[in-house]
Write a protein that holds these residues in place. Sequence first.
Motif, mmCIF file in Angstrom:
data_model
loop_
_atom_site.group_PDB
_atom_site.id
_atom_site.type_symbol
_atom_site.label_atom_id
_atom_site.label_comp_id
_atom_site.label_asym_id
_atom_site.label_seq_id
_atom_site.Cartn_x
_atom_site.Cartn_y
_atom_site.Cartn_z
ATOM 1 N N LYS A 18 0.860 -1.177 0.000
ATOM 2 C CA LYS A 18 0.000 0.000 0.000
ATOM 3 C C LYS A 18 0.896 1.226 0.000
ATOM 4 C CE LYS A 18 -3.762 -2.259 2.522
ATOM 5 N NZ LYS A 18 -4.624 -2.223 3.729
ATOM 6 N N VAL A 19 0.487 2.252 -0.714
ATOM 7 C CA VAL A 19 1.299 3.462 -0.803
ATOM 8 C C VAL A 19 0.466 4.686 -0.444
ATOM 9 C CG1 VAL A 19 2.792 2.463 -2.586
ATOM 10 C CG2 VAL A 19 0.796 3.798 -3.266
ATOM 11 N N ASP A 20 1.167 5.749 -0.042
ATOM 12 C CA ASP A 20 0.477 7.000 0.275
ATOM 13 C C ASP A 20 0.374 7.865 -0.983
ATOM 14 O OD1 ASP A 20 2.995 8.177 -0.099
ATOM 15 O OD2 ASP A 20 3.408 8.303 2.051
ATOM 16 N N GLN A 65 4.865 6.495 -1.581
ATOM 17 C CA GLN A 65 5.755 5.849 -0.637
ATOM 18 C C GLN A 65 5.029 4.663 0.011
ATOM 19 O OE1 GLN A 65 9.062 6.479 0.365
ATOM 20 N NE2 GLN A 65 9.051 7.715 -1.493
ATOM 21 N N ASP A 90 9.801 -3.630 5.780
ATOM 22 C CA ASP A 90 10.166 -2.216 5.735
ATOM 23 C C ASP A 90 10.860 -1.965 4.402
ATOM 24 O OD1 ASP A 90 11.257 0.326 5.981
ATOM 25 O OD2 ASP A 90 11.882 0.043 8.074
ATOM 26 N N THR A 99 3.472 2.232 2.536
ATOM 27 C CA THR A 99 3.097 2.326 3.949
ATOM 28 C C THR A 99 2.852 0.941 4.538
ATOM 29 O OG1 THR A 99 0.759 2.580 3.333
ATOM 30 C CG2 THR A 99 2.062 4.605 3.631
ATOM 31 N N ALA A 100 2.778 -0.062 3.675
ATOM 32 C CA ALA A 100 2.588 -1.448 4.116
ATOM 33 C C ALA A 100 3.023 -2.375 2.994
ATOM 34 C CB ALA A 100 1.127 -1.704 4.478
#
Length: 209
Positions: A86-88, A92, A109, A94-95
């Motif tokens: 998942k990205v923002d 980037q 990470d 986020t998960a």
Amino acid sequence: MRRSITAALTALAATAAFTLSAGPALASPPTPPSASTAATELASLTVKTEGSTTGYSRDKFPHWITQSGSCDTREEVLKRDGTGVKVDSSCQPTAGSWYSVYDKTTFTDSSDVDIDHIVPLAEAWKSGASGWTQAKRQEFANNLTISQLIAVSASSNRSKGDRDPSEWQPTNTAVHCIYARYWIWVKYTYKLSLQSAEKTALQQMLGTC
């Protein structure tokens, strides 16, 4: 009949996943040509003494460029090669989790993950890219259409450095076949030369297919 078809498809998927990584069935670079095609492509490449790194700089291979929306090349590979990513709004992660086929390690990470150039930039420079335009070197450094980029552990990527297969191979021997096919596909696509020892190493790796 339906059960037999389902069983056949399941077996085929399992075989493909093992061939790719001998580990979790995850996304990966585009599938390279078969081992037999790779052997033919390898035979067509020019074998010569490697050039020098005189004039080389990573800045001459601009990366990571924007690929779509707010996502650059690195972020696109992280999305492609990860699981549950998942990205923002800035793309980037986020998960998600990433399995490094080079050394059979998993990370949650993205900062622990590097995007490896299968054929390193310095290796490409010594093999013919020194004579390219900067635009072509940028394409090479960000090419998502062939097997030039893969998400792997930072430690394995840094262990590899700029070395070719005669000097470095993944510690996970189960992926030597596909690693050789990746490498050959890139060099063949860009008509890069290779050293005699490099060719021998690739032939040996294809022998594991």
